[in-house]
Scaffold this motif. Structure first.
Motif, short mmCIF file in Angstrom:
data_model
loop_
_atom_site.label_atom_id
_atom_site.label_comp_id
_atom_site.label_asym_id
_atom_site.label_seq_id
_atom_site.Cartn_x
_atom_site.Cartn_y
_atom_site.Cartn_z
N GLN B 6 -1.33 57.48 0.19
CA GLN B 6 -0.41 56.47 0.67
C GLN B 6 0.63 57.12 1.57
O GLN B 6 1.10 58.23 1.28
CB GLN B 6 0.33 55.82 -0.51
CG GLN B 6 -0.52 54.94 -1.39
CD GLN B 6 0.29 54.29 -2.50
OE1 GLN B 6 0.00 54.47 -3.68
NE2 GLN B 6 1.29 53.50 -2.12
N THR B 7 0.99 56.44 2.64
CA THR B 7 2.10 56.87 3.48
C THR B 7 2.93 55.66 3.87
O THR B 7 2.40 54.55 4.01
CB THR B 7 1.59 57.56 4.76
OG1 THR B 7 0.70 56.66 5.46
CG2 THR B 7 0.87 58.86 4.44
N ARG B 11 10.87 55.24 2.10
CA ARG B 11 11.31 54.55 3.30
C ARG B 11 12.51 53.71 2.97
O ARG B 11 12.57 53.08 1.90
CB ARG B 11 10.20 53.67 3.86
CG ARG B 11 10.51 52.98 5.17
CD ARG B 11 10.50 53.90 6.34
NE ARG B 11 10.94 53.22 7.55
CZ ARG B 11 10.13 52.63 8.42
NH1 ARG B 11 8.81 52.65 8.23
NH2 ARG B 11 10.61 52.04 9.48
N LEU B 21 2.80 49.64 5.03
CA LEU B 21 2.49 50.70 4.09
C LEU B 21 0.99 50.98 4.20
O LEU B 21 0.17 50.07 4.11
CB LEU B 21 2.82 50.28 2.66
CG LEU B 21 4.28 50.33 2.20
CD1 LEU B 21 5.11 49.30 2.95
CD2 LEU B 21 4.38 50.08 0.71
N GLN B 22 0.68 52.26 4.41
CA GLN B 22 -0.72 52.63 4.61
C GLN B 22 -1.36 53.08 3.30
O GLN B 22 -0.71 53.72 2.47
CB GLN B 22 -0.84 53.75 5.64
CG GLN B 22 -0.25 53.42 7.00
CD GLN B 22 -1.05 52.38 7.75
OE1 GLN B 22 -2.19 52.06 7.39
NE2 GLN B 22 -0.46 51.83 8.81
N CYS B 23 -2.63 52.74 3.13
CA CYS B 23 -3.39 53.18 1.96
C CYS B 23 -4.82 53.48 2.41
O CYS B 23 -5.46 52.65 3.07
CB CYS B 23 -3.41 52.09 0.89
SG CYS B 23 -4.47 52.51 -0.52
N TRP B 34 -3.06 46.28 -4.20
CA TRP B 34 -1.66 46.65 -4.01
C TRP B 34 -0.84 46.08 -5.16
O TRP B 34 -0.93 44.88 -5.47
CB TRP B 34 -1.10 46.11 -2.70
CG TRP B 34 -1.36 46.97 -1.52
CD1 TRP B 34 -2.25 46.77 -0.52
CD2 TRP B 34 -0.69 48.19 -1.20
NE1 TRP B 34 -2.19 47.79 0.39
CE2 TRP B 34 -1.23 48.68 -0.01
CE3 TRP B 34 0.33 48.93 -1.82
CZ2 TRP B 34 -0.81 49.86 0.60
CZ3 TRP B 34 0.75 50.11 -1.22
CH2 TRP B 34 0.19 50.55 -0.03
N TYR B 89 5.72 50.91 -4.52
CA TYR B 89 4.45 50.25 -4.22
C TYR B 89 3.30 51.22 -4.47
O TYR B 89 3.29 52.34 -3.96
CB TYR B 89 4.44 49.78 -2.76
CG TYR B 89 5.40 48.65 -2.52
CD1 TYR B 89 6.75 48.90 -2.28
CD2 TYR B 89 4.97 47.33 -2.57
CE1 TYR B 89 7.65 47.85 -2.10
CE2 TYR B 89 5.85 46.28 -2.37
CZ TYR B 89 7.18 46.55 -2.15
OH TYR B 89 8.07 45.52 -1.96
N THR B 110 4.69 54.54 -2.84
CA THR B 110 5.69 54.53 -1.77
C THR B 110 6.96 53.90 -2.34
O THR B 110 6.94 52.78 -2.82
CB THR B 110 5.22 53.69 -0.56
OG1 THR B 110 4.10 54.32 0.05
CG2 THR B 110 6.34 53.55 0.47
N LEU B 112 10.27 52.21 -1.67
CA LEU B 112 10.89 51.45 -0.58
C LEU B 112 12.23 50.88 -1.03
O LEU B 112 12.33 50.26 -2.09
CB LEU B 112 9.97 50.30 -0.16
CG LEU B 112 10.52 49.36 0.91
CD1 LEU B 112 10.68 50.08 2.24
CD2 LEU B 112 9.63 48.14 1.08
#
Lengths: 110, 115
Positions: B6-7, B11, B21-23, B34, B89, B110, B112
């Motif tokens: 995850q990136t 944030r 949000l990348q997965c 998610w 997340y 992540t 957030l």
């Protein structure tokens, strides 16, 4: 709608003691999962239970499933401090959602 | 195998901003999910996908969007960030087939914050 309830939500126990965490769910399901989460970390899979009467054991943890009662238990035998964590049960519904309980925060005192 | 990645890891967003949000998973899992986890709480399902091109709402989908154009990727989009979306997340993936229901593998999360 599937509801998943765990109890207790908090548990403080002494090393060497036994205890059981309960997971009830509201609708028919063919799969139940147990996960462990350490503070600030992600979730780690412990057990997958797929049939009525299923029992799985790993070290001091044993999980069982009674689909007729819609109940799973996670039994801890002779607890040690390393087992301190939050334990979640999760249940799959017929639409392939996987719904989590609120978790049981377990604190084992030396 | 990297598993589920995850990136970003952290944030901070201002109210009204957008982000994705990348997965990504490299296990060839067909199912992806998610979740959000509020402090001291359990996980709430936001969206899930049973395969490329198929997505469905979970328990708390409002304020989020997803897409699944490939087996590997399952991005989560926040269009107009609100303080109520402050959370951790988690993305997860699993393999499901007739008679087989594997456990979910989770990404690192992540964190957030929306201010």
């Amino acid at each position: 709608e599937l509801k998943v309830e765990q109890n207790p939500l908090f548990l403080s126990m002494q090393e060497g003691k036994n205890y059981t965490i309960y997971c009830n769910y509201s609708t028919t399901s063919d799969r139940l999962y147990w996960y462990r989460q350490d503070p600030g970390k992600s979730l780690e899979s412990l057990f997958v239970l797929l049939s009525n009467g299923a029992v799985k054991q790993e070290g001091r943890l044993m999980a069982s499933l009674d689909t007729k009662a819609r109940l799973s238990t996670l039994h801890i035998t002779a607890a040690v401090h390393d087992l301190s964590a939050t334990y979640f049960c999760a249940v799959g519904d017929r639409d392939d959602k996987i719904i989590f309980g609120k978790g049981t925060r377990l604190h084992i005192l030396p | 195998n990297a598993g589920v990645t995850q990136t970003p890891k952290f944030r901070i967003l201002k109210i009204g901003q957008s982000m994705t949000l990348q997965c990504t998973q490299d296990m060839n899992h067909n199912y992806m999910y998610w979740y959000r986890q509020d402090p001291g709480m359990g996980l709430k399902l936001i969206y899930y996908s049973v395969g490329a091109g198929i997505t469905d709402k979970g328990e708390v989908p409002n304020g989020y969007n997803v897409s699944r154009s490939t087996t590997e990727d399952f991005p989560l989009r926040l269009e107009l960030a609100a303080p109520s979306q402050t959370s951790v997340y988690f993305c997860a993936s699993s393999y499901h087939n007739r008679g087989q229901r594997d456990e979910q593998y989770f990404g690192p999360g992540t964190r957030l914050t929306v201010t």
